[in-house]
Enzyme design. Structure first.
Site, PDB file in Angstrom:
ATOM      1  N   LYS A   2       2.450   3.224   2.256  1.00 15.84           N
ATOM      2  CA  LYS A   2       1.607   3.088   3.123  1.00 15.84           C
ATOM      3  C   LYS A   2       2.736   3.702   4.622  1.00 15.84           C
ATOM      4  O   LYS A   2       3.584   2.468   4.599  1.00 15.84           O
ATOM      5  CB  LYS A   2       0.658   3.016   3.805  1.00 15.84           C
TER       6      LYS A   2
ATOM      7  N   LYS B 192       0.629  -1.332  -0.327  1.00 19.86           N
ATOM      8  CA  LYS B 192       0.378   0.303  -0.044  1.00 19.86           C
ATOM      9  C   LYS B 192       0.677   0.951   0.542  1.00 19.86           C
ATOM     10  O   LYS B 192       0.798   2.436   0.041  1.00 19.86           O
ATOM     11  CB  LYS B 192      -0.860  -0.070   1.455  1.00 19.86           C
TER      12      LYS B 192
HETATM   13  N1  C2G Z   1     -12.516   6.077   6.424  1.00 13.13           N
HETATM   14  C1  C2G Z   1     -13.629   6.326   6.336  1.00 13.13           C
HETATM   15  N2  C2G Z   1     -13.581   8.216   6.459  1.00 13.13           N
HETATM   16  C2  C2G Z   1     -12.727   8.905   6.230  1.00 13.13           C
HETATM   17  C3  C2G Z   1     -11.073   7.938   6.385  1.00 13.13           C
HETATM   18  C4  C2G Z   1     -11.359   6.722   6.053  1.00 13.13           C
HETATM   19  O1  C2G Z   1     -14.872   6.675   6.171  1.00 13.13           O
HETATM   20  N3  C2G Z   1     -12.436  10.263   6.811  1.00 13.13           N
HETATM   21  C5  C2G Z   1     -12.926   4.777   6.246  1.00 13.13           C
HETATM   22  C6  C2G Z   1     -12.115   4.167   5.328  1.00 13.13           C
HETATM   23  O2  C2G Z   1     -12.849   4.940   3.784  1.00 13.13           O
HETATM   24  C7  C2G Z   1     -11.729   2.173   5.255  1.00 13.13           C
HETATM   25  C8  C2G Z   1     -11.458   3.028   6.131  1.00 13.13           C
HETATM   26  O3  C2G Z   1     -12.257   4.312   6.964  1.00 13.13           O
HETATM   27  O4  C2G Z   1     -13.033   2.048   5.171  1.00 13.13           O
HETATM   28  C9  C2G Z   1      -9.990   2.637   6.586  1.00 13.13           C
HETATM   29  O5  C2G Z   1      -9.595   3.481   6.188  1.00 13.13           O
HETATM   30  P1  C2G Z   1      -7.827   3.708   5.964  1.00 13.13           P
HETATM   31  O6  C2G Z   1      -7.128   2.978   6.945  1.00 13.13           O
HETATM   32  O7  C2G Z   1      -7.379   4.492   5.038  1.00 13.13           O
HETATM   33  O8  C2G Z   1      -8.287   2.295   5.030  1.00 13.13           O
HETATM   34  P2  C2G Z   1      -7.802   1.949   3.123  1.00 13.13           P
HETATM   35  O9  C2G Z   1      -6.024   2.540   3.786  1.00 13.13           O
HETATM   36  O10 C2G Z   1      -8.229   2.883   2.832  1.00 13.13           O
HETATM   37  O11 C2G Z   1      -7.675   0.417   2.946  1.00 13.13           O
HETATM   38  O12 C2G Z   1      -8.197  -4.027   1.542  1.00 13.13           O
HETATM   39  C10 C2G Z   1      -8.585  -2.699   1.560  1.00 13.13           C
HETATM   40  C11 C2G Z   1      -7.785  -1.446   1.645  1.00 13.13           C
HETATM   41  O13 C2G Z   1      -7.111  -2.277   3.294  1.00 13.13           O
HETATM   42  C12 C2G Z   1      -8.374  -0.446   2.959  1.00 13.13           C
END
Ligand code: C2G
Length: 132
Positions: A47, A45
């Site tokens: 990240k 990712k």
């Molecule tokens: N999220 C949200 N609102 C935000 C930030 C995040 O609803 N302001 C939600 C994202 O859409 C996700 C969850 O919180 O459903 C976790 O966010 P992240 O840690 O950024 O997840 P991500 O990197 O998108 O990982 O296989 C799928 C991935 O692992 C998803």
């Protein structure tokens, strides 16, 4: 017992994550969070997390909506997870809209929830930098 699963990194836990987890739990009785491991985050990712997997797991396990935290180690594990954990509903933020529709073929409901606007881990890091 309706079982729900969601996936994510959940670094620097904030109210956007909590809004997602609360609504995910409202869709069933038992919520599993597949938490991206440090290796999955850095290799797949691109990240860089502020908190380690263990620290992020500890935070998630303290949330009333979360019943179980498991590791997310690959993009491919979702299909198998649906059967391994007897999942009824897969849920994730709508920034992923359409990307996981294939899981319907595994017999699960796929739900995309609206993201909480204006908050993100990236935004928090940028705001902190500019406030120096
Ligand atoms: N999220 C949200 N609102 C935000 C930030 C995040 O609803 N302001 C939600 C994202 O859409 C996700 C969850 O919180 O459903 C976790 O966010 P992240 O840690 O950024 O997840 P991500 O990197 O998108 O990982 O296989 C799928 C991935 O692992 C998803």
């Amino acid at each position: 017992m309706k079982r729900v699963i969601t996936y994510g990194t959940f670094d620097m836990l904030h109210y956007g994550h909590i809004n997602l987890l609360r609504r995910a739990k409202e869709l069933g009785d038992y919520l599993i969070v597949a938490l991206s491991t440090d290796k999955f985050n850095s290799v797949m990712k691109q990240k860089k997390c502020f908190f380690s997997y263990e620290q992020r797991k500890l935070l998630l396990e303290a949330i009333r909506y979360v019943d179980l935290v498991i590791p997310e180690e690959s993009w491919e594990q979702k299909k198998e997870d649906m059967h391994l954990y007897h999942i009824d509903t897969f849920v994730i933020g709508d920034d992923w809209k359409g990307k996981f529709d294939y899981l319907k073929d595994e017999g699960v409901e796929v739900v995309y929830l609206t993201r909480t606007p204006e908050i993100s881990t990236t935004q928090i890091k940028q705001d902190l930098k500019s406030k120096k």
